[in-house]
Enzyme design. Structure first.
Site, PDB file in Angstrom:
ATOM      1  N   HIS A   1       0.822  -1.224   0.000  1.00 51.89           N
ATOM      2  CA  HIS A   1       0.000   0.000   0.000  1.00 51.89           C
ATOM      3  C   HIS A   1       0.855   1.273   0.000  1.00 51.89           C
ATOM      4  CE1 HIS A   1      -3.249  -2.760   1.280  1.00 51.89           C
ATOM      5  NE2 HIS A   1      -2.332  -3.243   2.100  1.00 51.89           N
TER       6      HIS A   1
ATOM      7  N   SER B   1      14.741  21.543 -16.259  1.00 50.07           N
ATOM      8  CA  SER B   1      13.546  22.353 -16.450  1.00 50.07           C
ATOM      9  C   SER B   1      13.959  23.682 -17.079  1.00 50.07           C
ATOM     10  CB  SER B   1      12.888  22.592 -15.085  1.00 50.07           C
ATOM     11  OG  SER B   1      12.128  23.780 -15.115  1.00 50.07           O
TER      12      SER B   1
ATOM     13  N   LYS C   1      16.086  21.717 -10.925  1.00 52.51           N
ATOM     14  CA  LYS C   1      15.400  20.465 -11.290  1.00 52.51           C
ATOM     15  C   LYS C   1      16.240  19.502 -12.117  1.00 52.51           C
ATOM     16  CE  LYS C   1      10.778  20.776 -10.542  1.00 52.51           C
ATOM     17  NZ  LYS C   1       9.762  19.820 -10.765  1.00 52.51           N
TER      18      LYS C   1
ATOM     19  N   GLU D   1       9.232   8.664 -16.949  1.00 52.20           N
ATOM     20  CA  GLU D   1       7.858   9.159 -17.136  1.00 52.20           C
ATOM     21  C   GLU D   1       7.338   8.849 -18.538  1.00 52.20           C
ATOM     22  OE1 GLU D   1       7.841  13.315 -16.039  1.00 52.20           O
ATOM     23  OE2 GLU D   1       8.637  12.861 -14.064  1.00 52.20           O
TER      24      GLU D   1
END
Ligand code: ARG
Length: 470
Positions: A156, A277, A283, A290
């Site tokens: 979980h 970024s 970043k 992704e």
């Protein structure tokens, strides 16, 4: 427009109809398979005395020269042809004249395209398997280097019990190994030759279908000509296997994204596999992971698309089936790209064992082991569960871990606790004691790694003859 079927028509096809109908823009990918299949076909025609030796030689020479010119960039797939089959035949007739008109004897584009697609998919099944093998090798390396690198195991997405990197990666080893065996199943089932099925009902020429089949490396010729020209099960099965591979890659990507986040910091993706970024200088984004996760959708889409295309098609060939190609090609390209990039990303990423171990020590991942400790001292498991539950509550209140409590504090909750509890619930003990088959204990892990090592010894022999020779 240059068509194969002018005879019965009195009008030219509308331009819009032609471009709606054409497939050359995408089936040019089947070009090499089309040449290979046509050569096998004419060699058989000659053996069966359906064409002469001179005709066969002229056709083979013509086809070879067409292939050479395409290879050299001297011949383009010009858009006036409907599909790759018409293109090759037209070029052949242009080059060798009348003998070229005999190539299509005893054949239809229906069994021709069924053959080309099978040859193409068969090779891609093997190529996908090869990429899975490369990924498994990297996973194996990470596993063997990290038998004692502790990390929290989750259920979980809550910390549950400690595991190791070897064990966590081992789960993915199993998944990708199953993916390979799915590919082998598909390969075995699809490896039959449809050529000779004709348009749908075979032919009156004395073709030797088994001869063609063995020339092209098939197990045998298919048994029903109507099924042969309208079967796309192997594409669907392949798309299904590709979807499962993507589902596995997507889950793995999701974990990498989480591990790479500022909150977790379990791993660091190599600069070569990260992106920045345009606005936030701090970043470093896990774009590759992704994108792999994101591209899973289009591969599932390909599977749904072809299943839907096929569902209402009466026997035998119908033009709907031309829709098998773009989705299958796109899914193959997508999965191959994802597999090779993912492998590179895993191979270069760095782990932070200190952060992982610290995280594994927090969040009461040793609570089950503390309960098991009581069980070994004679407390029934359900009671032990309750005692440790109270202990955890006490710790939450004090903002500490079980091992931070003094023996007095422990005894205030249960008299059964002794000083040997502390040893029984260290991270190392928690992992080391897990020795059941498939568990993360290092001794058990070594057994599993031996099995994996043996499995990885050879790339799968089943596919070897179809992999391009280096
Ligand atoms: N381009 C067609 C396809 O991909 C080839 C077969 C054409 N057959 C026909 N009867 N029109 O399906």
């Amino acid at each position: 427009m240059a068509q194969l079927w002018g005879g019965r028509f009195t009008k030219e096809t509308e331009d819009s109809v032609f471009s709606f109908n054409e497939s050359l823009s995408f089936d040019k990918r089947l070009f090499y398979k089309d040449i290979e299949g046509s050569i096998a076909h004419v060699v058989m025609l000659e053996k069966q005395k359906i064409i002469t030796l001179e005709e066969k030689d002229a056709i083979v020479k013509g086809l070879t020269s067409i292939q050479e010119d395409v290879d050299k960039g001297n011949l383009e797939f010009s858009s006036e042809y409907e599909d790759v089959h018409s293109f090759v035949e037209a070029k052949l007739i242009e080059r060798i004249g009348d003998a070229g008109k005999k190539m299509h004897t005893g054949r239809s584009r229906n069994d021709q395209v069924a053959l080309d697609m099978r040859l193409y998919v068969r090779e891609e099944v093997a190529a996908t398997d090869d990429l899975l093998y490369d990924l498994l090798k990297v996973i194996y390396r990470v596993m063997s280097e990290n038998i004692e690198t502790y990390m929290p195991g989750f259920t979980h997405l809550q910390k549950a019990q400690p595991v190791t990197i070897a064990h966590h990666f081992g789960a993915y080893f199993e998944m990708f190994k199953r993916d390979r065996s799915r590919l082998q199943d598909i390969y075995k089932r699809m490896n039959f030759c449809p050529l000779g099925a004709g348009a749908l009902a075979g032919t009156t020429y004395p073709l030797d279908r088994e001869y063609v089949s063995s020339m092209l490396g098939f197990e045998g010729a298919t048994l029903n000509s109507m099924d042969s020209v309208s079967d796309r099960d192997y594409c669907i099965e392949f798309l299904s296997a590709l979807s499962t591979i993507m589902m596995h890659l997507s889950r793995f990507s999701e974990e990498i994204i989480i591990w790479n986040s500022n909150e977790y910091r379990f791993i660091e993706i190599d600069d070569a596999y990260s992106t920045g970024s345009s606005i936030m200088p701090q970043k470093k984004n896990p774009d590759i992971a992704e994108l792999v996760r994101g591209k899973t959708g289009r591969v599932y889409g390909a599977l749904m698309s072809l299943l839907t295309t096929m569902k209402g098609i009466p026997l035998a060939y119908n033009k709907d089936m031309q829709e098998d190609k773009e989705v299958t090609f796109d899914a193959i390209d997508t999965v191959k790209d994802c597999l090779s990039l993912f492998t590179g990303m895993i191979d270069t990423m760095k782990f932070r064992p200190d952060v992982m171990a610290k995280s594994a020590m927090m969040g009461f991942t040793n609570a089950t082991d503390a309960a098991d400790y009581l069980v070994k001292k004679g407390v029934p498991f359900r009671d032990a569960h309750g005692i440790i539950g109270r202990l955890v509550l006490y710790c939450i209140d004090k903002n500490c871990s079980i091992e931070d409590l003094s023996l007095e504090e422990l005894k205030s909750i249960s008299e059964v606790f002794e000083a040997d509890l502390y040893d029984a619930i260290t991270l190392k003990t928690c992992v080391e004691k897990r020795l059941t088959k498939g568990a993360p204990g290092p001794k058990q892990m070594e057994e599993v790694l031996k099995i994996h090592e043996k499995y990885l010894k050879d790339r799968n022999v089943l596919f070897q003859s179809y992999l391009k020779e280096e």
